[in-house]
Enzyme design. Structure first.
Site, PDB file in Angstrom:
ATOM      1  CE  LYS A  41      -3.694   0.419   2.666  1.00 44.09           C
ATOM      2  NZ  LYS A  41      -4.590   0.586   4.024  1.00 44.09           N
ATOM      3  CE  LYS A  97      -6.635  -4.334   2.701  1.00 43.46           C
ATOM      4  NZ  LYS A  97      -5.369  -3.899   3.233  1.00 43.46           N
TER       5      LYS A  97
HETATM    6  O1  LIG Z   1      -5.015  -2.232   6.191  1.00 40.98           O
HETATM    7  C1  LIG Z   1      -4.569  -1.775   7.120  1.00 40.98           C
HETATM    8  C2  LIG Z   1      -4.314  -0.359   7.014  1.00 40.98           C
HETATM    9  O2  LIG Z   1      -3.109  -0.117   6.275  1.00 40.98           O
HETATM   10  C3  LIG Z   1      -4.196   0.620   8.286  1.00 40.98           C
HETATM   11  O3  LIG Z   1      -3.408   1.708   8.321  1.00 40.98           O
HETATM   12  P1  LIG Z   1      -3.437   2.780   9.374  1.00 40.98           P
HETATM   13  O4  LIG Z   1      -3.307   1.770  10.687  1.00 40.98           O
HETATM   14  O5  LIG Z   1      -2.450   3.853   9.254  1.00 40.98           O
HETATM   15  O6  LIG Z   1      -4.789   3.126   9.591  1.00 40.98           O
END
Ligand SMILES: O=C[C@H](O)COP(=O)(O)O
Length: 238
Positions: A41, A97
């Site tokens: 991501k 996802k």
């Molecule tokens: O899928 C999980 C996410 O990357 C959560 O990101 P975050 O903990 O910064 O909200």
């Protein structure tokens, strides 16, 4: 000879640790520190920023045996969802996802060939258990709740444990993998693990200074893995 002791109720599988990574170096460090699921991501591009296919391939190669997933993005409609999923179909990720907004036409969604897909619902929309059967019918392999606005509010600032428990239970009933995420902190683990999601997802809470755009801190990943293991050993106390 005494009668054999009947087996006790089967324990639900251990809640796994998903860690979102932005490059191959972070993928290797996350896997080595105990991530079960390494999630590709771009944290610099919002809640569900997709990385280019080549970057996802490098992350998958570096994940050293951990399961992998890749974020496809936030489509406005079914056609865009198909295009985003198709772009990463041969990236090697074990799951994709994709955001599923409340008004997405699930009946009109054709899932391109490729890995199983997890629907990402946003806590700000208060997605309930009632949405899960339609996601299963549309062919999703999993469903998770994350937060859209990375503004410091955590998942549990939006939705309470009873709401989240109903969601994970509906996923189990529908045969879907479930996930919970959204600016989670280490202290959320003993609260959320007993709800028995398939995984808890982290980025910011495991980064230096809790800044999701900063680098991952391997010590915090290892601590999250340790707390999840402890929650599995002592589910009642968790
Ligand atoms: O899928 C999980 C996410 O990357 C959560 O990101 P975050 O903990 O910064 O909200």
């Amino acid at each position: 000879m005494p009668d054999p002791v009947p087996p006790g109720p089967a324990r639900p599988p251990r809640v796994r640790l998903l860690v979102s990574v932005r490059d191959a170096g972070e993928a290797a460090r996350a896997a080595a520190a105990g991530a079960d699921l390494v999630d590709a991501k771009d944290p610099g591009r919002g809640a569900l920023g997709a990385l280019p296919p080549a970057a996802v391939r490098a992350i998958v190669a570096a994940a050293r045996g951990a399961q992998t997933s890749a974020v496809a993005g936030e489509p406005r409609d079914a056609a865009e969802a198909e295009a985003l999923l198709a772009a990463l179909a041969d990236s090697g990720a074990g799951y994709l996802k994709v955001a599923v907004p409340p008004d997405l036409d699930l009946a009109g969604l054709r899932r391109p060939a490729g890995p199983p897909v997890i629907a990402v619902l946003f806590a700000e929309d208060a997605p309930g258990a009632a949405r899960v059967p339609a996601l299963a019918a549309a062919g999703f392999a999993g469903a998770m709740i994350d937060t859209r606005s990375k503004d410091g509010r955590r998942l549990t600032d939006h939705l309470g444990p009873a709401h989240l428990a109903a969601f994970t239970a509906a996923c189990r009933a529908a045969g879907l993998l479930s996930g919970l995420a959204g600016s989670l902190a280490l202290d959320d683990i003993p609260v959320l693990a007993p709800l028995a999601p398939g995984y808890l997802g982290f980025r910011g809470g495991l980064c230096a200074g809790r800044d999701r755009r900063a680098g991952l801190d391997p010590d915090r990943i290892a601590e999250a893995a340790r707390r999840l293991a402890a929650a599995a050993r002592h589910p009642a106390a968790a």
